[in-house]
Enzyme design. Structure first.
Site, PDB file in Angstrom:
ATOM      1  N   LYS A 116       0.814  -1.212   0.000  1.00  0.00           N
ATOM      2  CA  LYS A 116       0.000   0.000   0.000  1.00  0.00           C
ATOM      3  C   LYS A 116       0.851   1.266   0.000  1.00  0.00           C
ATOM      4  O   LYS A 116       0.468   2.276  -0.601  1.00  0.00           O
ATOM      5  CB  LYS A 116      -0.930   0.008   1.216  1.00  0.00           C
ATOM      6  CG  LYS A 116      -2.031  -1.043   1.157  1.00  0.00           C
ATOM      7  CD  LYS A 116      -2.893  -0.953   2.418  1.00  0.00           C
ATOM      8  CE  LYS A 116      -3.640  -2.232   2.726  1.00  0.00           C
ATOM      9  NZ  LYS A 116      -4.852  -2.454   1.976  1.00  0.00           N
ATOM     10  N   GLU A 200      -2.680   6.655   8.177  1.00  0.00           N
ATOM     11  CA  GLU A 200      -3.495   7.509   7.321  1.00  0.00           C
ATOM     12  C   GLU A 200      -4.457   8.320   8.156  1.00  0.00           C
ATOM     13  O   GLU A 200      -4.919   7.864   9.197  1.00  0.00           O
ATOM     14  CB  GLU A 200      -4.356   6.645   6.379  1.00  0.00           C
ATOM     15  CG  GLU A 200      -3.774   6.462   5.017  1.00  0.00           C
ATOM     16  CD  GLU A 200      -4.610   5.526   4.153  1.00  0.00           C
ATOM     17  OE1 GLU A 200      -5.791   5.293   4.455  1.00  0.00           O
ATOM     18  OE2 GLU A 200      -4.046   5.035   3.172  1.00  0.00           O
ATOM     19  N   HIS A 235     -14.146  -3.428   8.284  1.00  0.00           N
ATOM     20  CA  HIS A 235     -13.454  -3.205   7.009  1.00  0.00           C
ATOM     21  C   HIS A 235     -13.635  -4.332   6.007  1.00  0.00           C
ATOM     22  O   HIS A 235     -12.911  -4.412   5.030  1.00  0.00           O
ATOM     23  CB  HIS A 235     -11.957  -2.949   7.233  1.00  0.00           C
ATOM     24  CG  HIS A 235     -11.695  -1.848   8.216  1.00  0.00           C
ATOM     25  ND1 HIS A 235     -12.188  -0.579   8.041  1.00  0.00           N
ATOM     26  CD2 HIS A 235     -11.025  -1.837   9.383  1.00  0.00           C
ATOM     27  CE1 HIS A 235     -11.827   0.169   9.068  1.00  0.00           C
ATOM     28  NE2 HIS A 235     -11.129  -0.572   9.901  1.00  0.00           N
ATOM     29  N   GLU A 275      -9.316   1.154  -5.755  1.00  0.00           N
ATOM     30  CA  GLU A 275     -10.199   1.477  -4.639  1.00  0.00           C
ATOM     31  C   GLU A 275      -9.962   2.901  -4.157  1.00  0.00           C
ATOM     32  O   GLU A 275      -8.820   3.296  -3.911  1.00  0.00           O
ATOM     33  CB  GLU A 275      -9.965   0.498  -3.484  1.00  0.00           C
ATOM     34  CG  GLU A 275     -10.308  -0.940  -3.854  1.00  0.00           C
ATOM     35  CD  GLU A 275     -10.321  -1.880  -2.649  1.00  0.00           C
ATOM     36  OE1 GLU A 275     -11.096  -2.847  -2.682  1.00  0.00           O
ATOM     37  OE2 GLU A 275      -9.572  -1.643  -1.685  1.00  0.00           O
ATOM     38  N   GLU A 293      -5.957   1.879  -2.667  1.00  0.00           N
ATOM     39  CA  GLU A 293      -5.073   0.812  -3.141  1.00  0.00           C
ATOM     40  C   GLU A 293      -5.630   0.249  -4.432  1.00  0.00           C
ATOM     41  O   GLU A 293      -6.764   0.538  -4.813  1.00  0.00           O
ATOM     42  CB  GLU A 293      -4.955  -0.298  -2.103  1.00  0.00           C
ATOM     43  CG  GLU A 293      -6.266  -1.015  -1.868  1.00  0.00           C
ATOM     44  CD  GLU A 293      -6.076  -2.354  -1.155  1.00  0.00           C
ATOM     45  OE1 GLU A 293      -4.931  -2.784  -0.981  1.00  0.00           O
ATOM     46  OE2 GLU A 293      -7.082  -2.970  -0.822  1.00  0.00           O
ATOM     47  N   ASN A 295      -6.268  -3.440  -6.411  1.00  0.00           N
ATOM     48  CA  ASN A 295      -6.249  -4.893  -6.358  1.00  0.00           C
ATOM     49  C   ASN A 295      -6.013  -5.421  -7.764  1.00  0.00           C
ATOM     50  O   ASN A 295      -6.803  -5.174  -8.673  1.00  0.00           O
ATOM     51  CB  ASN A 295      -7.560  -5.424  -5.791  1.00  0.00           C
ATOM     52  CG  ASN A 295      -7.692  -5.084  -4.317  1.00  0.00           C
ATOM     53  OD1 ASN A 295      -6.696  -5.039  -3.588  1.00  0.00           O
ATOM     54  ND2 ASN A 295      -8.901  -4.821  -3.876  1.00  0.00           N
ATOM     55  N   ARG A 297      -6.333  -8.058  -9.552  1.00  0.00           N
ATOM     56  CA  ARG A 297      -7.002  -9.356  -9.766  1.00  0.00           C
ATOM     57  C   ARG A 297      -8.484  -9.090  -9.938  1.00  0.00           C
ATOM     58  O   ARG A 297      -8.932  -7.951  -9.869  1.00  0.00           O
ATOM     59  CB  ARG A 297      -6.785 -10.239  -8.549  1.00  0.00           C
ATOM     60  CG  ARG A 297      -7.208  -9.494  -7.283  1.00  0.00           C
ATOM     61  CD  ARG A 297      -7.385 -10.376  -6.088  1.00  0.00           C
ATOM     62  NE  ARG A 297      -7.472  -9.619  -4.854  1.00  0.00           N
ATOM     63  CZ  ARG A 297      -8.561  -9.027  -4.391  1.00  0.00           C
ATOM     64  NH1 ARG A 297      -9.688  -9.063  -5.066  1.00  0.00           N
ATOM     65  NH2 ARG A 297      -8.550  -8.351  -3.260  1.00  0.00           N
TER      66      ARG A 297
HETATM   67  P1  ADP Z   1      -7.899  -3.936   2.347  1.00  0.00           P
HETATM   68  O1  ADP Z   1      -6.735  -4.083   1.428  1.00  0.00           O
HETATM   69  O2  ADP Z   1      -7.726  -4.747   3.576  1.00  0.00           O
HETATM   70  O3  ADP Z   1      -9.209  -4.122   1.681  1.00  0.00           O
HETATM   71  P2  ADP Z   1      -8.231  -1.062   2.196  1.00  0.00           P
HETATM   72  O4  ADP Z   1      -7.061  -0.169   2.216  1.00  0.00           O
HETATM   73  O5  ADP Z   1      -8.850  -1.334   0.871  1.00  0.00           O
HETATM   74  O6  ADP Z   1      -7.819  -2.442   2.880  1.00  0.00           O
HETATM   75  O7  ADP Z   1      -9.322  -0.527   3.181  1.00  0.00           O
HETATM   76  C1  ADP Z   1     -10.474  -1.293   3.514  1.00  0.00           C
HETATM   77  C2  ADP Z   1     -11.563  -0.424   4.109  1.00  0.00           C
HETATM   78  O8  ADP Z   1     -11.095   0.314   5.236  1.00  0.00           O
HETATM   79  C3  ADP Z   1     -12.078   0.640   3.185  1.00  0.00           C
HETATM   80  O9  ADP Z   1     -13.062   0.150   2.337  1.00  0.00           O
HETATM   81  C4  ADP Z   1     -12.618   1.680   4.154  1.00  0.00           C
HETATM   82  O10 ADP Z   1     -13.874   1.297   4.628  1.00  0.00           O
HETATM   83  C5  ADP Z   1     -11.677   1.600   5.293  1.00  0.00           C
HETATM   84  N1  ADP Z   1     -10.639   2.631   5.167  1.00  0.00           N
HETATM   85  C6  ADP Z   1      -9.448   2.494   4.556  1.00  0.00           C
HETATM   86  N2  ADP Z   1      -8.732   3.625   4.628  1.00  0.00           N
HETATM   87  C7  ADP Z   1      -9.470   4.509   5.315  1.00  0.00           C
HETATM   88  C8  ADP Z   1      -9.276   5.873   5.750  1.00  0.00           C
HETATM   89  N3  ADP Z   1      -8.166   6.532   5.497  1.00  0.00           N
HETATM   90  N4  ADP Z   1     -10.274   6.475   6.432  1.00  0.00           N
HETATM   91  C9  ADP Z   1     -11.417   5.805   6.713  1.00  0.00           C
HETATM   92  N5  ADP Z   1     -11.639   4.539   6.372  1.00  0.00           N
HETATM   93  C10 ADP Z   1     -10.693   3.879   5.673  1.00  0.00           C
END
Ligand code: ADP
Length: 653
Positions: A116, A200, A235, A275, A293, A295, A297
């Protein structure tokens, strides 16, 4: 097109990929673990090879063995599905080096997007907006704390190698930072083999909006619109839909452009998802979203995109891997209606969403206009503790969002599962939640509404207990009558009349049953005689007999009702006062033990953490007292119900 494919995955996605492959004329080669030898994706395949024991680490993740099978079976390509090896660049390289096509992006694109922190730095250069935060290399706890203080709370700690919603901790205030960091690093190390994290800014009222992109080997990258995946718990996505509610053309164009740019920045080929997190407090806007991020795939939720665009994304994946040009340009694509997907899981929302395993005694899905079911299990199969406990993806497509939601809800309510507990009823409640219906989405909606959504401990439904008890009594009565008849035809013995079970008319006072293992007494009267007659199995309930018990099912709820076994001496033990026994809530690993022999604890204090399915579950002290009889050390594997320790009550001197 390729003539054969090896699918390096299992369950629902292996079957879904196999169907498209067969339609395209390919020979389908499956690989499976010992636990999956009778799974539908194995029986569907033209050839299947067992690659090891149940744990994924010893089967689905053993790249060498899978590659060996691919060579031996003469597979022209390998489709990795999602999860497992799908985002492993070494695997993709090894596949290509063996002269087999990898159905996915180049290893270089996976590497660029794999972590990430590096991904954020890379897309930032391509002018894609990213969430403010720290994504550097310094992992010193005090330094990271300083960064969190600088960014301002709440912050989110994320494992740089994380995925699937794991390895993430929201921190509300500076005092909570150190513990959250340690717990996040522990989970990151055990789940991803990499303890590094980034920090973050936590976006307020966050909405998860992702864009499906597609690239070919001729330099074209386009997008297939967005999906909203804001309905999450811890999440993890629960419900996904396309298009995103409240998205207008201008904002969609901005999302699409950012996603395509991110894809182009890494020379993307095949299906990928970019995403974004959007600040939902002001609605979706062209300047209110950030890259999270990519993905590299196919996504679990790809069916909703297929529904609204009419394309089979797996077919496009095969075509891109084969070297074909994308069959469409951006301008050719349009959105048709609305689609929603719900992830039907074997879990118990009423018990903190604990995974629920076991044999699927009954499994029936409804058919209907706009309904699509992607499932990898069948009746008689089982949900095992080894893999993700998803039973199916239930997908509904409609002309409007409301139509799609109505169809999805009806489909869920008409789904029959007996055996493992499911989240069906919870999903149906979520679909009807006023804010969700109104499109007022954010990732905290579920967590804020657990009570309203029924995800809390609940007393069993009385009508369901009565229905089950009466059905059991009717069965018993029929059985005894049959016995009596058989006997009386043998000898005219008045004492062999089968009234010992107190089911003779007028003499019945109650029926004792076990409801989910708890003893219940159903008191009944004259009505029973009538009720135990014909027609009892009517009503709104579906009754499934299995395992010496009855499953009473209604609209996604399930209650297991059994006759108490008078010979079961452990009966009283089980249902007497559990006292201070602290048992493992599930089959899993004891990752942390916070107490020592003799420690004093408060009621509700966290004494241990059990990890199952890569999620940490806290174990709490059931009462205040002193810790005794610790039976395991951290690291031990626990069976469900294994006694970890006892909290002995204080005795006043
Ligand atoms: P993963 O790779 O585990 O799916 P992500 O980075 O895609 O992780 O984040 C998954 C979820 O976490 C997001 O869909 C969102 O709901 C929450 N999230 C991620 N980053 C933030 C952020 N900076 N602020 C608020 N929620 C977040």
């Amino acid at each position: 097109m390729f003539k054969s494919v090896l699918i390096a995955n299992r369950g629902e996605i292996a079957l879904r990929v196999a169907r498209t492959a067969r339609r395209l004329g390919m020979r389908v080669i499956a690989v499976h673990s010992e636990a999956d030898s009778a799974a539908p994706f194995v029986t569907f395949a033209d050839e299947a090879y067992c690659i090891g024991p149940a744990p994924a680490r010893e089967s689905y993740l053993v790249a060498d063995r899978i590659l060996e099978v691919a060579k031996k079976a003469g597979a022209e390509c390998i489709h990795p599905g999602y999860g497992f090896l799908s985002e492993n660049p070494e695997f993709a390289e090894a596949v290509e080096a063996a002269g087999i096509a990898f159905v996915g992006p180049p290893a270089s694109a996976m590497r660029a997007m794999g972590l990430k922190d590096a991904a954020k730095a890379l897309v930032e250069k391509a002018s894609v907006p990213v969430v403010p935060g720290y994504h550097g290399t310094n992992q010193d706890a005090a330094f990271l704390k300083g960064e969190a203080d600088r960014i301002g709370y709440p912050v989110l700690i994320k494992a740089v190698a994380g995925g699937g919603g794991k390895g993430m901790r929201k921190v509300e205030a500076p005092e909570a930072f150190a513990e959250a960091l340690a717990s996040c690093q522990r989970e990151a190390a055990s789940s991803f083999g990499d303890a590094r994290v980034l920090i973050e800014k936590y976006v307020t009222a966050p909405r998860h909006v992702e864009v499906q992109i597609f690239g070919d080997k001729h330099g074209n990258v386009i997008h297939f619109f967005e999906r909203d995946c804001s309905m999450q718990r811890r999440h993890q996505k629960v419900i996904e839909e396309a298009p995103a509610p409240g998205m207008n053309a201008e904002t969609r164009a901005a999302f699409g452009k950012a996603a395509v740019e991110a894809g182009k920045a890494v020379g993307y080929v095949g299906a990928g998802t970019v995403e974004f997190i959007a600040d939902g407090s002001r609605g979706l806007r062209p300047d209110g979203f950030y890259f999270m991020e990519m993905n590299t795939r196919l996504q679990v939720e790809h069916p909703v995109t297929e529904c609204i665009t009419g394309f089979d994304l797996v077919e496009l994946q095969f075509r891109a891997a084969f070297g074909e040009k994308l069959p469409v340009t951006q301008a050719d694509l349009a959105i048709n209606g609305h689609a929603v997907e719900a992830r039907l899981y074997a879990e118990e929302p009423e018990r903190g969403f604990l995974p629920s395993t076991g044999t699927l005694h009954a499994l029936e899905f409804p058919e209907g206009a706009g309904i699509r079911i992607d499932s990898g299990v069948v009746e008689g199969g089982a949900v095992t503790p080894f893999y993700d406990p998803m039973i199916a993806k239930v997908i509904a497509h409609g002309a409007t969002r409301d139509e799609a939601l109505d169809r999805l809800k009806a489909a869920l309510e008409n789904t029959i599962v007996a055996g493992p507990k499911t989240n069906t009823r919870f999903l149906a409640a979520l679909i009807d939640h006023a804010d969700f219906r109104a499109g007022k989405l954010d990732t905290g909606l579920i967590e804020r509404n657990l009570q309203a959504l029924g995800a809390v401990e609940q007393a069993p439904d009385v009508a369901m207990i009565v229905a089950g008890a009466l059905a059991l009594a009717a069965e018993e009565k029929a059985r005894l009558e049959a016995v009596a008849e058989a006997r009386s035809s043998m000898a005219d013995d008045p004492f062999s009349v089968a009234d010992g079970f107190a089911l003779a008319p007028g003499r019945i006072g109650h029926i004792d049953v076990l409801v989910e293992g708890e003893k219940h007494r159903v008191v009944c009267d004259a009505a029973l005689e009538e009720a135990t007659g014909e027609g009892l199995r009517g009503g709104d309930f579906t009754l499934v007999a299995a395992d010496d018990a009855l499953y009473v099912i209604e609209k996604g709820r399930q209650l297991k009702i059994a006759r108490p076994d008078p010979l079961d001496v452990s009966f009283d033990d089980h249902h007497g006062d559990a006292g201070g026994l602290v048992k493992s809530p599930m089959h899993g690993k004891l990752v942390a033990l916070f107490v020592n022999e003799g420690d004093e604890v408060e009621k509700g204090q966290r004494v241990a953490i059990v990890e199952a399915m890569k999620m940490e579950h806290p174990v709490l002290a059931p009462r205040a007292g002193r810790i005794e009889g610790i039976a395991f050390e951290a690291g031990a594997q626990l069976g469900e119900g294994a006694r970890i320790l006892t909290v002995v009550e204080h005795v006043e001197a």
